[in-house]
Enzyme design. Structure first.
Site, PDB file in Angstrom:
ATOM      1  N   ASP A  61      38.186  47.656  28.443  1.00  0.00           N
ATOM      2  CA  ASP A  61      38.155  46.806  29.767  1.00  0.00           C
ATOM      3  C   ASP A  61      37.609  47.003  30.767  1.00  0.00           C
ATOM      4  OD1 ASP A  61      41.205  47.518  31.415  1.00  0.00           O
ATOM      5  OD2 ASP A  61      41.539  49.540  30.473  1.00  0.00           O
ATOM      6  N   HIS A  82      42.648  45.404  28.496  1.00  0.00           N
ATOM      7  CA  HIS A  82      43.386  45.548  29.118  1.00  0.00           C
ATOM      8  C   HIS A  82      44.720  45.176  29.154  1.00  0.00           C
ATOM      9  CE1 HIS A  82      44.287  46.553  33.481  1.00  0.00           C
ATOM     10  NE2 HIS A  82      44.990  45.561  33.755  1.00  0.00           N
ATOM     11  N   SER A  92      48.417  49.860  34.257  1.00  0.00           N
ATOM     12  CA  SER A  92      47.355  48.945  35.591  1.00  0.00           C
ATOM     13  C   SER A  92      47.183  49.390  37.674  1.00  0.00           C
ATOM     14  CB  SER A  92      47.134  47.629  35.304  1.00  0.00           C
ATOM     15  OG  SER A  92      46.448  46.792  36.543  1.00  0.00           O
TER      16      SER A  92
END
Length: 282
Positions: free
Chosen positions: A233, A265, A152
């Site tokens: 995602d 995610h 991320s």
């Protein structure tokens, strides 16, 4: 591309990863992620030989955790992990969960801490990650090849390493591979969302810290890059991964894009604690 034609709420949703998981609702998934990574890090610290809170600079946040490989010969590869948390939460203390499968295979694992916002500025975080790598090379002469993995916001910081001018660091880390997991590579859209409340980035800061806008031509020593993105995602995160991998490829880098089915995610990275997980294997 995002344009002002897209309503702000839609943009906020696109950059809120917790809204896109089919597993858990947005209020519980972040807490669950914290619990899983913290517990995994506890297990890793209990099972491996470690050096914790090693300072790589003078700042409070400039510390790293080292998980030493089992039965390592004189030289060993190192996986350097850079945590996510949208540059404003999490820490190295929840970032050791990926160590057990790797240390058992003779890999040293390092979890890097950096000054998150609001204390840390985006320029500072990028510099800290670069400095942590220079420190590792000087501190551990046994390192044979560095593999960087970021999740991320951490994938953004890892990607920024690719455009580093190492001359000012008096050392050139031998980076063999970079694994970018569910990252953000263009910071411009984030300027217009809640994410920037803590970061307080100007347009210029976002511009100079967007890997998408600073892609160096691949030199002869260019490492391999693996861009991984989750099925769950958001479309905007998935677009960023696709466009960044295409741009690297166009500049001559060796890039693979992995689109991982059945993960979101958060568990796309949590599963690195499992030996059998595809990303662990790669």
């Amino acid at each position: 591309r995002w344009s002002s034609a897209v309503p702000l709420q839609a943009l906020e949703d696109q950059y809120s990863p917790s809204r896109w998981s089919p597993r858990l609702d947005r209020d519980t998934i972040i807490d669950a992620h914290l619990a899983v990574t913290a517990a995994g890090t506890e297990r890793a610290r209990a099972s491996a030989r470690t050096s914790l809170h090693v300072p790589y600079g003078n700042g409070d946040g400039e510390k790293l955790d080292v998980y030493f490989p089992k039965d390592a010969p004189g030289t060993f590869p190192v996986l350097v992990y850079i945590h996510g948390g949208y540059w404003q939460c999490l820490s190295k203390d929840e970032s050791g969960f990926a160590a057990p499968p790797l240390v058992s295979q003779g890999v040293m694992v390092v979890a890097v801490g950096y000054d998150i916002a609001p204390r840390g500025h985006m320029d500072t975080m990028v510099l800290q990650v670069r400095r942590s790598l220079a420190f590792l090379v000087k501190q551990y002469p046994g390192i044979r090849g560095i593999y960087l993995c970021g999740h991320s916001a951490g994938a953004h910081l890892a990607a920024m390493v690719l455009s580093t001018d190492w001359t000012e660091f008096q050392v050139v880390p031998d980076i063999k591979g970079v694994v970018l997991v569910s990252g953000v590579y263009d910071l411009q859209p984030i300027l217009h969302t809640y994410v920037n409340d803590a970061l307080n980035m100007s347009w210029e800061v976002a511009q100079r810290n967007s890997p998408m806008r600073h892609i160096p031509p691949a030199g002869p020593a260019a490492c391999e890059v693996l861009v991984a993105v989750a099925q769950h995602d958001s479309p905007e995160f998935r677009r960023q991964s696709q466009e960044y991998s295409q741009a690297l490829r166009a500049a001559g880098w060796s890039v693979s894009l992995m689109d991982l089915a059945g993960v979101d995610h958060f568990d796309i990275i949590e599963k690195l604690s499992e030996d059998s997980y595809i990303l662990t294997q790669v």
